[in-house]
Write an enzyme that holds these catalytic residues in place. Structure first.
Site, PDB file in Angstrom:
ATOM      1  N   TYR A 177      48.642  40.085  43.397  1.00 39.60           N
ATOM      2  CA  TYR A 177      47.091  39.835  43.392  1.00 39.60           C
ATOM      3  C   TYR A 177      47.143  38.247  42.222  1.00 39.60           C
ATOM      4  O   TYR A 177      48.987  38.161  42.475  1.00 39.60           O
ATOM      5  CB  TYR A 177      46.265  40.687  42.049  1.00 39.60           C
ATOM      6  N   CYS A 178      46.686  37.178  43.114  1.00 39.59           N
ATOM      7  CA  CYS A 178      46.303  36.438  42.546  1.00 39.59           C
ATOM      8  C   CYS A 178      45.050  35.703  42.369  1.00 39.59           C
ATOM      9  O   CYS A 178      44.093  36.447  42.398  1.00 39.59           O
ATOM     10  CB  CYS A 178      47.338  35.490  43.991  1.00 39.59           C
ATOM     11  N   THR A 179      44.632  34.205  42.307  1.00 40.87           N
ATOM     12  CA  THR A 179      43.255  34.155  41.310  1.00 40.87           C
ATOM     13  C   THR A 179      42.123  34.198  42.381  1.00 40.87           C
ATOM     14  O   THR A 179      41.513  34.941  41.983  1.00 40.87           O
ATOM     15  CB  THR A 179      43.256  32.601  41.561  1.00 40.87           C
ATOM     16  N   VAL A 206      41.608  37.954  42.122  1.00 44.24           N
ATOM     17  CA  VAL A 206      40.967  38.525  41.117  1.00 44.24           C
ATOM     18  C   VAL A 206      39.185  38.129  40.411  1.00 44.24           C
ATOM     19  O   VAL A 206      38.663  38.844  39.990  1.00 44.24           O
ATOM     20  CB  VAL A 206      41.444  37.554  39.231  1.00 44.24           C
TER      21      VAL A 206
END
Ligand SMILES: [Zn+2]
Ligand SMILES: [Zn+2]
Length: 317
Positions: A177-179, A206
């Site tokens: 996952y990332c932003t 996220v």
């Protein structure tokens, strides 16, 4: 006055980036807007803010071009523009990796809900990787995530290589996952290139997760690449998992060192920030070219200095 902060991207061939930039400029000029929009032959990455009353007009503008059908536009709210101005530019690469990425070989996209289920059901052969930089995962992360000590995008390919030495790529399920999701678009093919067969990525990152699932299984807050620096991912107030560099107490507030020659981005509680005049260490207070400290609840990143450059290099989201 209230503002919407939008984040979205599309990875798809842009035949005429200059034309897309021109159309965006012409349209956004008419609205109360700010932000950073980058267009390259491989797609678009946009982070911008609009007066709340202008949101629908912009979404309608995007709807006119089917290229943007693939955009998952995430919206937060803020009391002012978190960007100083509007920049719309062409870039060679959307994500400065300096390596070829095979977009036909990406990981499987998971909706926020599917991601939550996968996290809840994870077994000992599943790893969760936070593919963001170290200063991002320091203030928030998913429970049990591996948080690599990366300072920029360019370090990820090397990290992926290291990972295959520690985990058997044939047996390990990878959740990444990332932003906002865009980094995973670039990184999941790299993981697959390293031989990892089961790779899943959180679609919308996220930001989307917080909007749809709240902060279940998430600890702390979310680092963002604009003046807000750190935000709650859900409506509820989120815990602080970062620590003040000076006293070690819990804090998620970032400051740029007030010594202009240092400008280090560091976490501090408000009291220590006051005591140290916004500096990261003793030497900076005594020896530095220290700009006056302004005591604010939400300190903004200091512009036009290395930190801002670093934010630009990292590209955001
Ligand atoms: Zn402190
Ligand atoms: Zn310093």
């Amino acid at each position: 006055m209230k503002f919407c902060v939008l984040a979205y991207y599309v990875i798809d061939e842009v035949s005429d980036p200059a034309k897309m930039i021109k159309e965006h400029r012409a349209f956004l000029k008419k609205l109360d807007s700010a932000g950073r929009i980058y267009v390259s032959p491989e797609g678009i990455n946009a982070q911008l803010s609009l007066a709340e009353g202008d949101l629908q007009a912009y979404l309608d503008f995007l709807k006119k071009d089917c290229f943007f059908d693939a955009a998952d536009v995430k919206v937060h709210h803020w009391h002012e523009h978190p960007f100083a101005k509007l920049t719309i530019k062409q870039r060679e690469q959307l994500c400065a990796l300096d390596t070829e990425v095979d977009f036909s070989n990406r990981g499987e996209h998971l909706s926020a809900h599917e991601w939550k289920q996968k996290l809840e059901a994870r077994d000992e052969h599943t790893i969760v990787i936070d593919v963001r930089n170290n200063y991002e995962s320091e203030v928030g992360y998913f429970e049990g995530a591996i948080k690599p000590d990366l300072e920029s995008f360019r370090e990820f390919p090397e990290f992926a290589k290291e990972l295959r030495k520690k985990f058997d790529p044939a047996k390990t399920t990878v959740l990444m996952y990332c932003t906002g999701g865009i980094r995973c678009e670039f990184y999941s093919p790299l993981m697959k290139k390293e031989g990892f067969e089961k790779v899943y990525q959180l679609h919308g990152g996220v930001i989307r997760y917080g909007i749809e699932e709240g902060n279940h299984l998430w600890h702390g807050k979310l680092f963002v690449f604009d003046d807000r620096l750190v935000v709650d991912i859900a409506e509820l107030k989120n815990e602080d998992v970062g620590h003040c560099r000076h006293c070690g107490c819990e804090s998620s507030t970032y400051y740029n060192c007030a010594n202009m020659d240092c400008n280090l981005l560091f976490l501090s509680c408000r009291e220590c920030a006051r005591k140290n005049k916004g500096c990261c260490c003793e030497a900076c207070i005594v020896e530095g070219r220290v700009r006056p400290f302004s005591d604010q609840e939400h300190p903004k990143p200091f512009r036009k200095l290395p930190h801002e450059e670093k934010l630009k290099l990292s590209g955001g989201s």
